[in-house]
Design a protein around this motif. Sequence first.
Motif, PDB file in Angstrom:
ATOM      1  N   GLY A 110       0.727  -1.084  -0.044  1.00  0.00           N
ATOM      2  CA  GLY A 110       0.052  -0.065   0.013  1.00  0.00           C
ATOM      3  C   GLY A 110       0.817   1.272  -0.082  1.00  0.00           C
ATOM      4  N   PRO A 111       0.220   2.497  -0.181  1.00  0.00           N
ATOM      5  CA  PRO A 111       1.159   3.561  -0.128  1.00  0.00           C
ATOM      6  C   PRO A 111       1.529   4.111   1.113  1.00  0.00           C
ATOM      7  N   VAL A 112       2.940   4.440   1.211  1.00  0.00           N
ATOM      8  CA  VAL A 112       3.454   5.030   2.297  1.00  0.00           C
ATOM      9  C   VAL A 112       4.078   6.511   1.848  1.00  0.00           C
ATOM     10  N   GLY A 113       3.362   7.451   2.595  1.00  0.00           N
ATOM     11  CA  GLY A 113       3.809   8.641   1.996  1.00  0.00           C
ATOM     12  C   GLY A 113       3.504   8.959   0.550  1.00  0.00           C
ATOM     13  N   THR A 114       4.378   9.523  -0.088  1.00  0.00           N
ATOM     14  CA  THR A 114       4.179   9.786  -1.692  1.00  0.00           C
ATOM     15  C   THR A 114       4.608   8.622  -2.319  1.00  0.00           C
ATOM     16  N   GLY A 115       5.150   7.507  -1.670  1.00  0.00           N
ATOM     17  CA  GLY A 115       5.678   6.227  -2.438  1.00  0.00           C
ATOM     18  C   GLY A 115       4.918   5.064  -2.283  1.00  0.00           C
ATOM     19  N   PHE A 116       5.448   3.993  -2.309  1.00  0.00           N
ATOM     20  CA  PHE A 116       4.327   2.733  -2.145  1.00  0.00           C
ATOM     21  C   PHE A 116       5.569   1.610  -1.649  1.00  0.00           C
ATOM     22  N   ALA A 117       4.987   0.811  -0.785  1.00  0.00           N
ATOM     23  CA  ALA A 117       5.815  -0.140  -0.277  1.00  0.00           C
ATOM     24  C   ALA A 117       5.286  -1.415  -0.061  1.00  0.00           C
ATOM     25  N   VAL A 118       6.060  -2.777  -0.143  1.00  0.00           N
ATOM     26  CA  VAL A 118       5.460  -3.982  -0.273  1.00  0.00           C
ATOM     27  C   VAL A 118       6.498  -4.656   1.078  1.00  0.00           C
ATOM     28  N   THR A 119       5.705  -5.424   1.828  1.00  0.00           N
ATOM     29  CA  THR A 119       6.305  -6.020   3.089  1.00  0.00           C
ATOM     30  C   THR A 119       5.683  -7.711   3.065  1.00  0.00           C
ATOM     31  N   ALA A 120       6.617  -8.511   3.038  1.00  0.00           N
ATOM     32  CA  ALA A 120       6.043  -9.852   2.955  1.00  0.00           C
ATOM     33  C   ALA A 120       6.967 -10.710   4.046  1.00  0.00           C
ATOM     34  N   ILE A 121       6.220 -11.578   4.659  1.00  0.00           N
ATOM     35  CA  ILE A 121       6.956 -12.740   5.717  1.00  0.00           C
ATOM     36  C   ILE A 121       6.578 -13.880   5.109  1.00  0.00           C
ATOM     37  N   LEU A 122       7.401 -14.739   4.768  1.00  0.00           N
ATOM     38  CA  LEU A 122       7.366 -16.188   4.166  1.00  0.00           C
ATOM     39  C   LEU A 122       8.081 -16.984   4.889  1.00  0.00           C
ATOM     40  N   PRO A 123       7.234 -17.886   5.665  1.00  0.00           N
ATOM     41  CA  PRO A 123       7.965 -19.193   6.564  1.00  0.00           C
ATOM     42  C   PRO A 123       8.762 -19.995   5.627  1.00  0.00           C
ATOM     43  N   ILE A 124       9.896 -20.282   6.090  1.00  0.00           N
ATOM     44  CA  ILE A 124      10.847 -21.167   5.485  1.00  0.00           C
ATOM     45  C   ILE A 124      10.649 -22.557   5.682  1.00  0.00           C
ATOM     46  N   VAL A 125       9.789 -23.119   4.832  1.00  0.00           N
ATOM     47  CA  VAL A 125       9.341 -24.473   4.870  1.00  0.00           C
ATOM     48  C   VAL A 125      10.145 -25.252   3.830  1.00  0.00           C
ATOM     49  N   GLU A 126      10.325 -26.611   4.030  1.00  0.00           N
ATOM     50  CA  GLU A 126      11.029 -27.505   2.992  1.00  0.00           C
ATOM     51  C   GLU A 126       9.786 -27.687   1.823  1.00  0.00           C
ATOM     52  N   ASP A 127      10.294 -27.779   0.662  1.00  0.00           N
ATOM     53  CA  ASP A 127       9.535 -28.076  -0.450  1.00  0.00           C
ATOM     54  C   ASP A 127       8.768 -29.603  -0.204  1.00  0.00           C
ATOM     55  N   VAL A 128       7.440 -29.423  -0.608  1.00  0.00           N
ATOM     56  CA  VAL A 128       6.494 -30.597  -0.428  1.00  0.00           C
ATOM     57  C   VAL A 128       6.554 -31.310  -1.670  1.00  0.00           C
TER      58      VAL A 128
END
Length: 442
Positions: free
Chosen positions: A424-442
């Motif tokens: 979403g917008p942050v000030g005049t710019g834009f930001a993306v934040t993600a948290i990914l669990p580190i799980v092994e490939d199934v």
Amino acid sequence: MNLPAGLLRLTRPLTLAVVSDHADPPFPRSRRLRIPIPASLGLLPFRTIDLVLLADLLLAWSLFSTGLSDLLEGQRRLVASSSGGPADWFPEAFLWFAAAASSFPLLLRNWWPLAAWRLATASMLLSVPIVQTLISTPYSVAAIITYPLVVYSVAARCERETTLGVWVLSALAGGVLNPSHAPDLLWSPEILGGAALLGAAAILGYNVRARRLAAGRLAEEERRSERALAGQAALEERARIARELHDVVAHHMSVIAIQAEAVPLQASGEPGRLEEGLREIRALSLSAMTEMRRVLGVLRDGDGRTDTAPQPGLGRLEELVGTARSAGLTVTLKLVGDLTGLPTAVSLSAYRIAQESLSNAMRHAPGSTVSMRIARSGAELHINVANDAGHRSPADPGHGGHAGHGLIGMRERASMLGGKLWAGPVGTGFAVTAILPIVEDV
């Protein structure tokens, strides 16, 4: 005159037993009950021997021959007896009919169970005088064996109401077969025993039918479930391919478009710089075509083979950042923690999220300053990409006005791994934040 509804419900089972011709098709035999015929006997009209039908045939013949012998012996005793006059004797054809009436319905029960029951009932009622006179009982051994088997076949192949009507009429027929107990017809031991025997055969057949129908429904549900899972897998695969195509096309085409616009301005008429810029555009185009071939290769491969080319991951992050910088962005990259050895799915998703964030910055905030931070914290991978307004005019709504497939695809990638994503917008710019669990490939 219309009958009351209650009386119709009571008489419906009897009516179905007499006039209905609906029966379930024979259930498939187990392979253990079918013997294949050798190829040397291929001239026979059938390829296998059904052991159940063979047993019915042998049993019917055995009961017929035994019953006929008993009737013939009873006829000889009657003739030799002083009490038996010629009026009590029966033509031999009648004896053959009485023996057949108690055995031959077995041959029909596999194909036409209701017809077999009706034939058994009618023929045994007609043969009562013969059997009663010669054997001194209306119930021959053949009838005691044949009739419950026929009732069982009806119960195993017909509806519950029809089975109930067959049982009731069979019990009443048993009373007619034993006229010596007319005053206490319903309570005689013979009638009650016969009704109990036929009831046991009907219950057994009904339970077999119920179990087979339940097994059939379960098998059908399993097939539907498998088809649904296959369809769901196909939809998920299509969504995955769509996300890959979007990421490839959106990123590379955005860079190519910006480069094609910027190169003539940067060259300022110098052929060398113009040629270098065109070579870079060509390299980006070839890279985009290579990735598109890799993604579409799964759809084109008729033999079900999949492309074995490595998926992009965080190991190509510097290359991705370099491409964004060549398109006019000012990108600062900060990596925290050990990012090697990540599961393929996590590394690919992180790469695509970073790629899509840079592509959005190129499209909606050209010339902006982008800060990218990717950190490994315990069993989680944190991704943060933020950009300022760049050269975007105030009238341009930026990312907030273009919440298309790119942001949806990023959220799907994070959700697929059990992670979370905020954009979403942050000030005049834009930001993306993600948290990914580190799980092994199934």
